[in-house]
Each structure stands twice: as structure tokens, then as C-alpha cells.
Write a protein that holds these residues in place. Structure first.
Motif, mmCIF file in Angstrom:
data_model
loop_
_atom_site.group_PDB
_atom_site.id
_atom_site.type_symbol
_atom_site.label_atom_id
_atom_site.label_comp_id
_atom_site.label_asym_id
_atom_site.label_seq_id
_atom_site.Cartn_x
_atom_site.Cartn_y
_atom_site.Cartn_z
ATOM 1 N N ASP A 134 0.848 -1.183 0.000
ATOM 2 C CA ASP A 134 0.000 0.000 0.000
ATOM 3 C C ASP A 134 0.885 1.235 0.000
ATOM 4 N N ALA A 135 0.283 2.405 0.134
ATOM 5 C CA ALA A 135 1.038 3.648 0.016
ATOM 6 C C ALA A 135 2.115 3.774 1.093
ATOM 7 N N TYR A 136 1.778 3.378 2.345
ATOM 8 C CA TYR A 136 2.749 3.490 3.441
ATOM 9 C C TYR A 136 3.961 2.605 3.179
ATOM 10 N N VAL A 137 3.711 1.347 2.840
ATOM 11 C CA VAL A 137 4.808 0.414 2.600
ATOM 12 C C VAL A 137 5.621 0.850 1.385
ATOM 13 N N HIS A 138 4.939 1.313 0.353
ATOM 14 C CA HIS A 138 5.637 1.782 -0.861
ATOM 15 C C HIS A 138 6.587 2.924 -0.531
ATOM 16 N N ASP A 139 6.129 3.882 0.268
ATOM 17 C CA ASP A 139 6.973 5.026 0.613
ATOM 18 C C ASP A 139 8.195 4.586 1.422
ATOM 19 N N VAL A 140 7.979 3.662 2.360
ATOM 20 C CA VAL A 140 9.086 3.165 3.171
ATOM 21 C C VAL A 140 10.115 2.460 2.283
ATOM 22 N N ARG A 141 9.626 1.594 1.394
ATOM 23 C CA ARG A 141 10.534 0.866 0.506
ATOM 24 C C ARG A 141 11.281 1.817 -0.441
ATOM 25 N N THR A 142 10.571 2.782 -0.982
ATOM 26 C CA THR A 142 11.185 3.703 -1.944
ATOM 27 C C THR A 142 12.294 4.512 -1.289
ATOM 28 N N ASP A 143 12.044 5.009 -0.084
ATOM 29 C CA ASP A 143 13.089 5.745 0.635
ATOM 30 C C ASP A 143 14.300 4.848 0.900
ATOM 31 N N ALA A 144 14.030 3.586 1.222
ATOM 32 C CA ALA A 144 15.110 2.658 1.549
ATOM 33 C C ALA A 144 15.979 2.347 0.333
ATOM 34 N N ILE A 145 15.353 2.116 -0.824
ATOM 35 C CA ILE A 145 16.159 1.775 -2.009
ATOM 36 C C ILE A 145 16.982 2.981 -2.457
ATOM 37 N N LYS A 146 16.505 4.180 -2.188
ATOM 38 C CA LYS A 146 17.290 5.376 -2.506
ATOM 39 C C LYS A 146 18.545 5.444 -1.640
ATOM 40 N N ILE A 147 18.399 5.098 -0.362
ATOM 41 C CA ILE A 147 19.561 5.086 0.531
ATOM 42 C C ILE A 147 20.573 4.049 0.063
ATOM 43 N N PHE A 148 20.083 2.859 -0.280
ATOM 44 C CA PHE A 148 21.000 1.813 -0.756
ATOM 45 C C PHE A 148 21.670 2.212 -2.060
ATOM 46 N N GLU A 149 20.911 2.812 -2.976
ATOM 47 C CA GLU A 149 21.491 3.226 -4.259
ATOM 48 C C GLU A 149 22.589 4.263 -4.045
ATOM 49 N N MET A 160 4.721 -10.845 9.027
ATOM 50 C CA MET A 160 4.698 -9.398 8.850
ATOM 51 C C MET A 160 3.629 -8.992 7.836
ATOM 52 N N SER A 161 3.503 -9.753 6.752
ATOM 53 C CA SER A 161 2.509 -9.417 5.725
ATOM 54 C C SER A 161 1.096 -9.498 6.274
ATOM 55 N N ALA A 162 0.819 -10.526 7.100
ATOM 56 C CA ALA A 162 -0.506 -10.669 7.697
ATOM 57 C C ALA A 162 -0.762 -9.569 8.723
ATOM 58 N N ALA A 163 0.262 -9.220 9.493
ATOM 59 C CA ALA A 163 0.097 -8.190 10.514
ATOM 60 C C ALA A 163 -0.223 -6.833 9.890
ATOM 61 N N LEU A 164 0.386 -6.560 8.736
ATOM 62 C CA LEU A 164 0.130 -5.278 8.079
ATOM 63 C C LEU A 164 -1.315 -5.152 7.604
ATOM 64 N N SER A 165 -1.985 -6.271 7.395
ATOM 65 C CA SER A 165 -3.361 -6.237 6.903
ATOM 66 C C SER A 165 -4.392 -6.140 8.029
ATOM 67 N N LYS A 166 -3.925 -6.201 9.278
ATOM 68 C CA LYS A 166 -4.841 -6.125 10.423
ATOM 69 C C LYS A 166 -4.618 -4.807 11.155
ATOM 70 N N PRO A 167 -5.679 -3.993 11.305
ATOM 71 C CA PRO A 167 -5.525 -2.653 11.899
ATOM 72 C C PRO A 167 -4.817 -2.663 13.253
ATOM 73 N N LYS A 168 -5.145 -3.629 14.121
ATOM 74 C CA LYS A 168 -4.546 -3.685 15.466
ATOM 75 C C LYS A 168 -3.032 -3.847 15.367
ATOM 76 N N TYR A 169 -2.590 -4.791 14.553
ATOM 77 C CA TYR A 169 -1.162 -5.057 14.429
ATOM 78 C C TYR A 169 -0.463 -3.974 13.620
ATOM 79 N N ARG A 170 -1.157 -3.462 12.632
ATOM 80 C CA ARG A 170 -0.532 -2.446 11.774
ATOM 81 C C ARG A 170 -0.129 -1.217 12.583
#
Length: 437
Positions: free
Chosen positions: A21-36, A113-123
Motif C-alpha cells: 500500500d502507500a505506506y509500505v511503498h513510501d518506506v521501501r522507496t526511501d530505503a532503495i534510494k539510501i542503498f542506491e 509481517m505481511s498478515a500483521a500489516l493487513s490487520k488494523p490492530k497489528y498495523r
């Protein structure tokens, strides 16, 4: 195309393969920029001065491994601490294995982690804690960008987990060379207690590179007892990044036992955010051949009246290489700190190498801090004493090396772990000892 360019160019294809989703995408995108921007660390970086990744980065790793091998419990039974009653969370080539895992709720939250992200309580929990302790270095960022699965463990308030939790990652070697990016998040709430055992294991001789990240949060008066068993095949390499954030009056300990693998790098970071915190970092390394094990530790004392204890033992044979880079930082506000650090090493072979660098950075004036390291061979007078009483040379060396490791093993709180490690040490030293330490 080198591995860095391959990873960066494969990032969009990776995101298309997983649900984000948008949150995970933003986190991943920032991370790959740091690695690059940073790329893989090299010996030009002070923290990597004695460890080069060049030999393992030459492989053409599969970034999207396909699980093609059916694994049964009988195939991998020996890799579990199976003589204790425990929960099991098992991954095969980065994918959760339900038939090898054994978990129940039992008053705690254990899921993917994937299942937890889909549940509001765990997310909410994940978003509150995820990446808070981890630094923005290139390897942690690479894991953040490409990690697709891992364990999410939440121990609620006032919960004492009755059984240890085993987290085991298997690589089947179904590809010519495989790269894995497991991610674990462990949150232990106030007054709770948990014991965790972690292992990464390759099941073939094909090269595998695992870049793992684990974040642990020990809240007020929590107790976390963590064990890392590293005894992989000679073509398997592991970069283990562990970040532990402690709150007031919590107790956290990590024991790392490094016996196998081609190259192993342990980045272990403790952050003390509160008073009367106790942190323990201990390890035993026994390697030979051309193996390489690097322990890079940090304990950051931020507030007063806290303690930390580091004790690492190393036994190096053949042309093996050991590295210990331990750093203790005591901030100005962290008065009454008690910090102890020791690294002791035995070189069995003239061709073995150890590079050790204990460091203290102290900005407070009312502290008790000590550090030290030793590098040497077995005590010849002790050897002579044992030989004069009829003990063969091989067994005498084994007994002395057992004794050398004893004060690390003595703090292991799970008897079955202690017994397993004792047997592994005996096997590594090629001796048969008729007692447990």
C-alpha cells in the motif's frame, strides 16, 4: 551488471510481485534510494575495515528465489532444538512454511509481517515501532526495500511466554545462488518475558547470501533472552543486523554462537532509553578453514544507572579470520553507568588472524567502564600439566578450549541450548567430552 545495479534495477519488478500500500511503498522507496546512494560497504568504511564483501558479491544471486523443493520435518529435524517444547516459526526460501511451523496464540500475537500489516490492530503496532531502532545504513535499507516476509511477534503486557520461540530460516538451494532478505519485528510489552532462538540454515552447497534485520523492543521491566545459532554450510554467508531498544528497568541478553558459514557479519546494536537497564552481549566463535566471522557491537548508554556486559570468546584455526569491533558510548547524562567489555581469542594455527578493536566513548564523569582484549595460544604450562597426567594432547587441548568458553556458556538460561552448544563445540574441536559445561 554488478549486484548493486541488479538490485536497484529489480526494485520495481519486486514491488509488482508483492502487495504494497502507500505506506509500505513510501518506506521501501526511501530505503532503495539510501542503498542506491551508499551501495554495499567496503573496507574503506571504518566499520568494515577488516571485512570485505567482494568474494560473496561476485555471485549472480537470484533475487526472487522459487521454492521448488518439498521439505519435510524429517529432512530438517536436526536443525531444531527438538528436545524442548517450543513454538516454531519456519521460513523456506523466504516463504512461510505452515506445515513445519507450530504456533498458537496462547495470549500472544505471533504472525507474519505481511498478515500483521493487513490487520488494523497489528498495523498500528508495526507503524509505531518499525524502523525506529534500525539505522539508515545501506544493508538495513536494502533489507527494508526487498524484505517480503518475516516474523511479527507481540508479547502483550504482563505475559510470561512459557515456551521458547524458534525462528528458523531454511534455504533449499534450488537456485544456483540465492539472496534472502528476512525481517523480524519483536515487541515485548511491560512486565513480559520471552525467550527466542534464531537460526539460518542452507540445505545444499549452493551459495546463499542472507541479509537479515531484526528489531526488538523491550518495554518497561520486560525481559528478552535471545540466542543466535550460526552453524551453516561453507558456501552460506550471513549479514545479521539486530537492533534492540530498551526502556526503563528492562533486561535484554543476546548470545551469539558462530561456528559455520563462509562469511558471517553480526551487527548487534543496543540502545538504552531509560534508567536501571541491563544489557548483555556474549558470544563464542570457533572457526577454521577460510571462514570469516565479524562481530560488530554497539551499546549506547543514554540515561543514568544502567549496566552493560560484553564478553566474546574466539578460537581460530587454519586460515580463518576473526574480527571484533565493540563500541560503548556513554552520554553525558548517563551517570552511574557500569559498562564491561572483553574480547579474548586463541589462535590455534599460525595462519589464523584476529583483528580486535574494543572502544569506549565516555562523556560522563561518574562511571565504571572497562574494556580489554587478549590474543594468544593455549597455556603451555596447563598443557604440560594435563599431558603429565596421561591426558592425550588432543583431549587436553579440547578441555582447555572448553574451559576457555565456559563463562559465556554459564549464562545460557535454557539447558537444552547449553547442551546443544556444548556438543557443537566438541564437534568443532574434534573431541569427545563426557560432561556438559
Amino acid at each position: 551488471m554488478d549486484l548493486k545495479d541488479k538490485l536497484v534495477s529489480s526494485f520495481l519488478a519486486f514491488e509488482n510481485r508483492v502487495d504494497v500500500d502507500a505506506y509500505v511503498h513510501d518506506v521501501r522507496t526511501d530505503a532503495i534510494k539510501i542503498f542506491e546512494e551508499q551501495g554495499f560497504p567496503s573496507k574503506k568504511d571504518e566499520a568494515w575495515k577488516y571485512t570485505s564483501l567482494n568474494s560473496i558479491l561476485k555471485q549472480d544471486y537470484s533475487i526472487f528465489p522459487k521454492q521448488e523443493v518439498a521439505i519435510e520435518y524429517s529432512d530438517v529435524k536436526k536443525y531444531f532444538i527438538h528436545d524442548i517444547d517450543s513454538y516454531k516459526i519456519v521460513f523456506i526460501d523466504g516463504k512461510y512454511s505452515s506445515h513445519l511451523s507450530q504456533t498458537t496464540h496462547d495470549g500472544m500475537d505471533v504472525c507474519l509481517m505481511s498478515a500483521a500489516l493487513s490487520k488494523p490492530k497489528y498495523r498500528l503496532i508495526i507503524e509505531n515501532y518499525f524502523n525506529k531502532a534500525a539505522s539508515k545504513d545501506s544493508l538495513t535499507s536494502l533489507n527494508t526495500a526487498f524484505s517480503s516476509e518475516g516474523a511479527f511477534i507481540h508479547i502483550p503486557k504482563n505475559k510470561v511466554v512459557e515456551k521458547p520461540i524458534q525462528i528458523v530460516h531454511f534455504s533449499t538451494g534450488s537456485e544456483a545462488a540465492t539472496m534472502l532478505q528476512p525481517r523480524n519485528l519483536i515487541v515485548v510489552d511491560e512486565n513480559s518475558h520471552v525467550q527466542i532462538i534464531e537460526r539460518h540454515q542452507s540445505l545444499t552447497d549452493n551459495p546463499v547470501l542472507t541479509n537479515s534485520v531484526t528489531e526488538v523492543f523491550a518495554n518497561k521491566r520486560a525481559i528478552v533472552d535471545y540466542y543466535k545459532l550460526q552453524n551453516d554450510n561453507l558456501n552460506a554467508s550471513l549479514i545479521d543486523n539486530t537492533f534492540i531498544n530498551q526502556k526503563r528497568e528492562s533486561i535484554a541478553s543476546v548470545h551469539t554462537f558462530s561456528f559455520g558459514g563462509k562469511l558471517t557479519r553480526n551487527n548487534l546494536n543496543f540502545f538504552q532509553n531509560g534508567e536501571r537497564i541491563d544489557s548483555t552481549l556474549k558470544g563464542v566463535t570457533i572457526i577454521g578453514d577460510k571462514q570469516h566471522v565479524d562481530h560488530n557491537t554497539l551499546v549506547h548508554h543514554i540515561e543514568p544507572n544502567c549496566e552493560s556486559h560484553q564478553d566474546y570468546k574466539g578460537i581460530f584455526d587454519d586460515s580463518s579470520v576473526g574480527v571484533f569491533n565493540g563500541k560503548v558510548v556513554v552520554e553525558k547524562e548517563a551517570q552511574k553507568t557500569n559498562a564491561f567489555q572483553a574480547n579474548n581469542n586463541i589462535l590455534v594455527s599460525d595462519k589464523a588472524t584476529i583483528n580486535t578493536k574494543p572502544q569506549l566513548e565516555i562523556f560522563a564523569d561518574d562511571v565504571k567502564c572497562s574494556h580489554g582484549c587478549t590474543i594468544g595460544q593455549l597455556d603451555e604450562s596447563a598443557m604440560f600439566y594435563m599431558r603429565s597426567r596421561g591426558i592425550p594432547e588432543k583431549e587436553a587441548k579440547g578441555l582447555l578450549m572448553y574451559a576457555f568458553s565456559n563463562n559465556v556458556l554459564s549464562s545460557v538460561k535454557i539447558p537444552e541450548i547449553k547442551q546443544r552448544i556444548t556438543k557443537l563445540i566438541a564437534n568443532k574441536l574434534g573431541v569427545n567430552i563426557g560432561f556438559d559445561l
